[in-house]
Write an enzyme that holds these catalytic residues in place. Sequence first.
Site, PDB file in Angstrom:
ATOM      1  N   SER A 244       0.828  -1.218   0.000  1.00 52.08           N
ATOM      2  CA  SER A 244       0.000   0.000   0.000  1.00 52.08           C
ATOM      3  C   SER A 244       0.856   1.260   0.000  1.00 52.08           C
ATOM      4  O   SER A 244       0.543   2.239  -0.705  1.00 52.08           O
ATOM      5  CB  SER A 244      -0.958   0.001   1.189  1.00 52.08           C
ATOM      6  OG  SER A 244      -0.283  -0.238   2.403  1.00 52.08           O
ATOM      7  N   HIS A 274      -1.878  -8.906   1.883  1.00 50.97           N
ATOM      8  CA  HIS A 274      -1.593  -7.639   2.589  1.00 50.97           C
ATOM      9  C   HIS A 274      -2.751  -7.375   3.557  1.00 50.97           C
ATOM     10  O   HIS A 274      -3.079  -8.224   4.371  1.00 50.97           O
ATOM     11  CB  HIS A 274      -1.384  -6.551   1.527  1.00 50.97           C
ATOM     12  CG  HIS A 274      -0.830  -5.252   2.032  1.00 50.97           C
ATOM     13  ND1 HIS A 274      -0.222  -5.107   3.251  1.00 50.97           N
ATOM     14  CD2 HIS A 274      -0.800  -4.005   1.459  1.00 50.97           C
ATOM     15  CE1 HIS A 274       0.158  -3.841   3.410  1.00 50.97           C
ATOM     16  NE2 HIS A 274      -0.194  -3.154   2.342  1.00 50.97           N
ATOM     17  N   HIS A 320       5.734 -12.856   7.214  1.00 54.26           N
ATOM     18  CA  HIS A 320       5.954 -11.455   6.815  1.00 54.26           C
ATOM     19  C   HIS A 320       7.125 -11.376   5.843  1.00 54.26           C
ATOM     20  O   HIS A 320       8.068 -12.176   5.941  1.00 54.26           O
ATOM     21  CB  HIS A 320       6.241 -10.567   8.037  1.00 54.26           C
ATOM     22  CG  HIS A 320       5.976  -9.128   7.766  1.00 54.26           C
ATOM     23  ND1 HIS A 320       6.923  -8.304   7.214  1.00 54.26           N
ATOM     24  CD2 HIS A 320       4.854  -8.384   7.918  1.00 54.26           C
ATOM     25  CE1 HIS A 320       6.396  -7.101   7.068  1.00 54.26           C
ATOM     26  NE2 HIS A 320       5.149  -7.118   7.479  1.00 54.26           N
ATOM     27  N   ARG A 329       3.108  -4.946  16.635  1.00 53.91           N
ATOM     28  CA  ARG A 329       1.716  -4.483  16.510  1.00 53.91           C
ATOM     29  C   ARG A 329       0.762  -5.589  16.976  1.00 53.91           C
ATOM     30  O   ARG A 329      -0.307  -5.313  17.508  1.00 53.91           O
ATOM     31  CB  ARG A 329       1.415  -4.094  15.057  1.00 53.91           C
ATOM     32  CG  ARG A 329       2.325  -2.983  14.535  1.00 53.91           C
ATOM     33  CD  ARG A 329       2.153  -2.762  13.046  1.00 53.91           C
ATOM     34  NE  ARG A 329       2.491  -3.943  12.274  1.00 53.91           N
ATOM     35  CZ  ARG A 329       2.294  -4.063  10.961  1.00 53.91           C
ATOM     36  NH1 ARG A 329       1.761  -3.050  10.271  1.00 53.91           N
ATOM     37  NH2 ARG A 329       2.627  -5.169  10.321  1.00 53.91           N
ATOM     38  N   ASP A 375      -2.215  -8.603  11.482  1.00 53.83           N
ATOM     39  CA  ASP A 375      -3.574  -9.004  11.109  1.00 53.83           C
ATOM     40  C   ASP A 375      -4.073 -10.229  11.878  1.00 53.83           C
ATOM     41  O   ASP A 375      -5.260 -10.539  11.841  1.00 53.83           O
ATOM     42  CB  ASP A 375      -3.628  -9.288   9.605  1.00 53.83           C
ATOM     43  CG  ASP A 375      -3.280  -8.054   8.797  1.00 53.83           C
ATOM     44  OD1 ASP A 375      -3.794  -6.971   9.138  1.00 53.83           O
ATOM     45  OD2 ASP A 375      -2.493  -8.157   7.848  1.00 53.83           O
TER      46      ASP A 375
HETATM   47  N1  HAX Z   1       1.126 -19.973   5.584  1.00 51.29           N
HETATM   48  C1  HAX Z   1       1.517 -20.868   4.640  1.00 51.29           C
HETATM   49  N2  HAX Z   1       2.548 -20.669   3.812  1.00 51.29           N
HETATM   50  C2  HAX Z   1       3.247 -19.538   3.978  1.00 51.29           C
HETATM   51  C3  HAX Z   1       2.938 -18.587   4.959  1.00 51.29           C
HETATM   52  C4  HAX Z   1       1.814 -18.841   5.772  1.00 51.29           C
HETATM   53  N3  HAX Z   1       1.386 -17.969   6.694  1.00 51.29           N
HETATM   54  N4  HAX Z   1       3.816 -17.581   4.881  1.00 51.29           N
HETATM   55  C5  HAX Z   1       4.655 -17.873   3.871  1.00 51.29           C
HETATM   56  N5  HAX Z   1       4.307 -19.056   3.307  1.00 51.29           N
HETATM   57  C6  HAX Z   1       4.899 -19.693   2.141  1.00 51.29           C
HETATM   58  C7  HAX Z   1       4.816 -18.767   0.937  1.00 51.29           C
HETATM   59  O1  HAX Z   1       3.509 -18.844   0.342  1.00 51.29           O
HETATM   60  C8  HAX Z   1       5.925 -19.285   0.063  1.00 51.29           C
HETATM   61  O2  HAX Z   1       5.478 -20.479  -0.540  1.00 51.29           O
HETATM   62  P1  HAX Z   1       5.930 -20.875  -2.057  1.00 51.29           P
HETATM   63  O3  HAX Z   1       7.417 -20.996  -2.006  1.00 51.29           O
HETATM   64  O4  HAX Z   1       5.209 -22.146  -2.288  1.00 51.29           O
HETATM   65  O5  HAX Z   1       5.473 -19.759  -2.935  1.00 51.29           O
HETATM   66  C9  HAX Z   1       7.004 -19.669   1.091  1.00 51.29           C
HETATM   67  O6  HAX Z   1       6.296 -19.866   2.334  1.00 51.29           O
HETATM   68  C10 HAX Z   1       8.073 -18.623   1.308  1.00 51.29           C
HETATM   69  O7  HAX Z   1       7.450 -17.406   1.642  1.00 51.29           O
HETATM   70  P2  HAX Z   1       8.207 -16.307   2.537  1.00 51.29           P
HETATM   71  O8  HAX Z   1       9.440 -15.911   1.794  1.00 51.29           O
HETATM   72  O9  HAX Z   1       8.348 -16.789   3.926  1.00 51.29           O
HETATM   73  O10 HAX Z   1       7.138 -15.130   2.562  1.00 51.29           O
HETATM   74  P3  HAX Z   1       6.911 -13.960   1.507  1.00 51.29           P
HETATM   75  O11 HAX Z   1       7.828 -12.850   1.871  1.00 51.29           O
HETATM   76  O12 HAX Z   1       6.953 -14.469   0.123  1.00 51.29           O
HETATM   77  O13 HAX Z   1       5.405 -13.566   1.819  1.00 51.29           O
HETATM   78  C11 HAX Z   1       3.550 -13.083   3.202  1.00 51.29           C
HETATM   79  C12 HAX Z   1       5.049 -12.881   2.985  1.00 51.29           C
HETATM   80  C13 HAX Z   1       3.083 -12.161   4.303  1.00 51.29           C
HETATM   81  C14 HAX Z   1       2.799 -12.743   1.925  1.00 51.29           C
HETATM   82  C15 HAX Z   1       3.296 -14.564   3.599  1.00 51.29           C
HETATM   83  O14 HAX Z   1       3.949 -14.850   4.801  1.00 51.29           O
HETATM   84  C16 HAX Z   1       1.813 -14.920   3.696  1.00 51.29           C
HETATM   85  O15 HAX Z   1       1.207 -15.254   2.673  1.00 51.29           O
HETATM   86  N6  HAX Z   1       1.215 -14.843   4.932  1.00 51.29           N
HETATM   87  C17 HAX Z   1      -0.197 -15.075   5.101  1.00 51.29           C
HETATM   88  C18 HAX Z   1      -1.013 -13.868   4.661  1.00 51.29           C
HETATM   89  C19 HAX Z   1      -0.833 -12.708   5.630  1.00 51.29           C
HETATM   90  O16 HAX Z   1      -0.948 -12.844   6.820  1.00 51.29           O
HETATM   91  N7  HAX Z   1      -0.590 -11.507   5.078  1.00 51.29           N
HETATM   92  C20 HAX Z   1      -0.454 -10.284   5.875  1.00 51.29           C
HETATM   93  C21 HAX Z   1       0.998  -9.856   6.018  1.00 51.29           C
HETATM   94  C22 HAX Z   1       1.177  -8.590   6.838  1.00 51.29           C
HETATM   95  C23 HAX Z   1       0.584  -7.428   6.130  1.00 51.29           C
HETATM   96  O17 HAX Z   1       1.014  -6.976   5.104  1.00 51.29           O
HETATM   97  N8  HAX Z   1      -0.488  -6.931   6.657  1.00 51.29           N
HETATM   98  O18 HAX Z   1      -1.215  -6.031   6.030  1.00 51.29           O
END
Ligand code: HAX
Length: 443
Positions: A244, A274, A320, A329, A375
């Site tokens: 964002s 996000h 994250h 937070r 979140d």
């Molecule tokens: N559950 C399952 N799998 C997860 C995971 C979770 N909570 N977090 C990461 N992974 C997976 C990823 O999908 C990725 O899988 P692939 O290799 O198969 O694509 C792998 O682990 C490596 O990911 P990473 O490097 O640890 O994490 P990223 O930096 O790529 O992504 C995210 C960060 C926040 C998007 C990710 O941890 C996620 O999808 N979390 C769940 C959704 C979430 O809570 N989002 C909010 C984040 C905070 C925010 O921005 N708030 O607004």
Amino acid sequence: MPDTDILKERFAKKALPMALEIKELIKEHGDHVLGTYTLEQVYAGMKGMIGMVTETSKLDPEEGIRFRGYSIPELTVKLPKAKGGNEPLPEGIFYLMLIGELPTEEDVIYVSNAWARRSNVPKHVFDMLDALPLSTHPMTQFSAAVLALQTESLFAAAYRKGMSKKDYWDAMYEDVMNLIARLPRIAAYIYRRVYKKGEHIEPDSKLDWAANFAHMLGYDNFDFKRLMRLYLTIHADHEGGNVSAHTTHLVGSALSDSYYSFAAGMCGLAGPLHGLANQEVVRWILDLKEHFGGVPTKLQIEEYVKKTLSEGKVVPGYGHAVLRKTDPRYTAQQEFAMKYMPEDENFKIVQMVYEVVPPILSSIGKIKNPWPNVDAHSGVLLIHYGMVEYDFYTVLFGVSRSLGVLSSMLWDRALGSPLERPGSVTTEWIKKKIKADANLSNG
Ligand code: HAX
């Protein structure tokens, strides 16, 4: 508008000399190397690359966010509070991010009054919202309403008339203040329209920004107002690279005004990786309860987490892109719950999930951060006070996020930040480059 605006004057006094300082910095140290990056980083969403400057806050992977150098625990002590409350006022964090100094009580009252004065939303914005189907997701309504408000942009009007570069920040200041002032009214309108039969509540200009927002949403009890003050403070900023903030900054770099830029940023916040994760967490918890017919045991939660992962889904609220520890937070909200709702059923589930999820995610090996983010906690606090409509939660996040991304945008205009336009390459180009570099090192 009053003749003099002390906030604007203080901002100019800080930002305009800094624009000159940065020019000098680039002249003298422009060739200073900040880091190198790898092919993996190029393919993995540029994570960890330093590619932009954001003055308002800085995220440390181990420690979490610092706003102008202050951590969340420090700010909960140092920022001014409402009478009888323990939670910081969001006006204070905005002042801190904008001016770079802790505000006094008078400063936050000044900001509060300025927003109350600027908060009028023109009728056509409500008419546009009323034309949308009630089933339209609240985040779609929110972004659309911000775009509809673009008719009011003083920056766009001044640019059209012909504005010197040195005056950009001044017109942007007016837009930023006006937009932030109007967002609670718009958000509350969407909430009442969709969930409360369109019975709208007029603002009360005597209340602070967060309390007035709670009032317009229809939650006049003191505890919900406390929660809103905390919520709107801690979601305000998370340095510049998150979706964002980065989107708002990128769109703004084309000199799109704050309405266009913020609406674009909100479209990014609406993604489930996000901000939308806050609604997904609650959906996940409610499904979990339904699946087991009530409050689950730790063993059942473990089973459910494994089921989620085996279906190829993410566990919402965990992980994250930058953080490598529990999000402060999250901790701030956990402390709030311990104080005001220790016996809440959903809070107890969130606590159990916190014990169960990290070891499972860690055991998979590929997940860089198994800990909860902001979140994972926010929804259950809202449910406790009766706000059960979880599709609306990301709008609350958006209202708060305006404080960070819009104060950053104002800094961008004051510092004369240029158009953002990173280079991109094709995979074919990368393969050729690897080959050419190998040939070079083989002599
Ligand atoms: N559950 C399952 N799998 C997860 C995971 C979770 N909570 N977090 C990461 N992974 C997976 C990823 O999908 C990725 O899988 P692939 O290799 O198969 O694509 C792998 O682990 C490596 O990911 P990473 O490097 O640890 O994490 P990223 O930096 O790529 O992504 C995210 C960060 C926040 C998007 C990710 O941890 C996620 O999808 N979390 C769940 C959704 C979430 O809570 N989002 C909010 C984040 C905070 C925010 O921005 N708030 O607004």
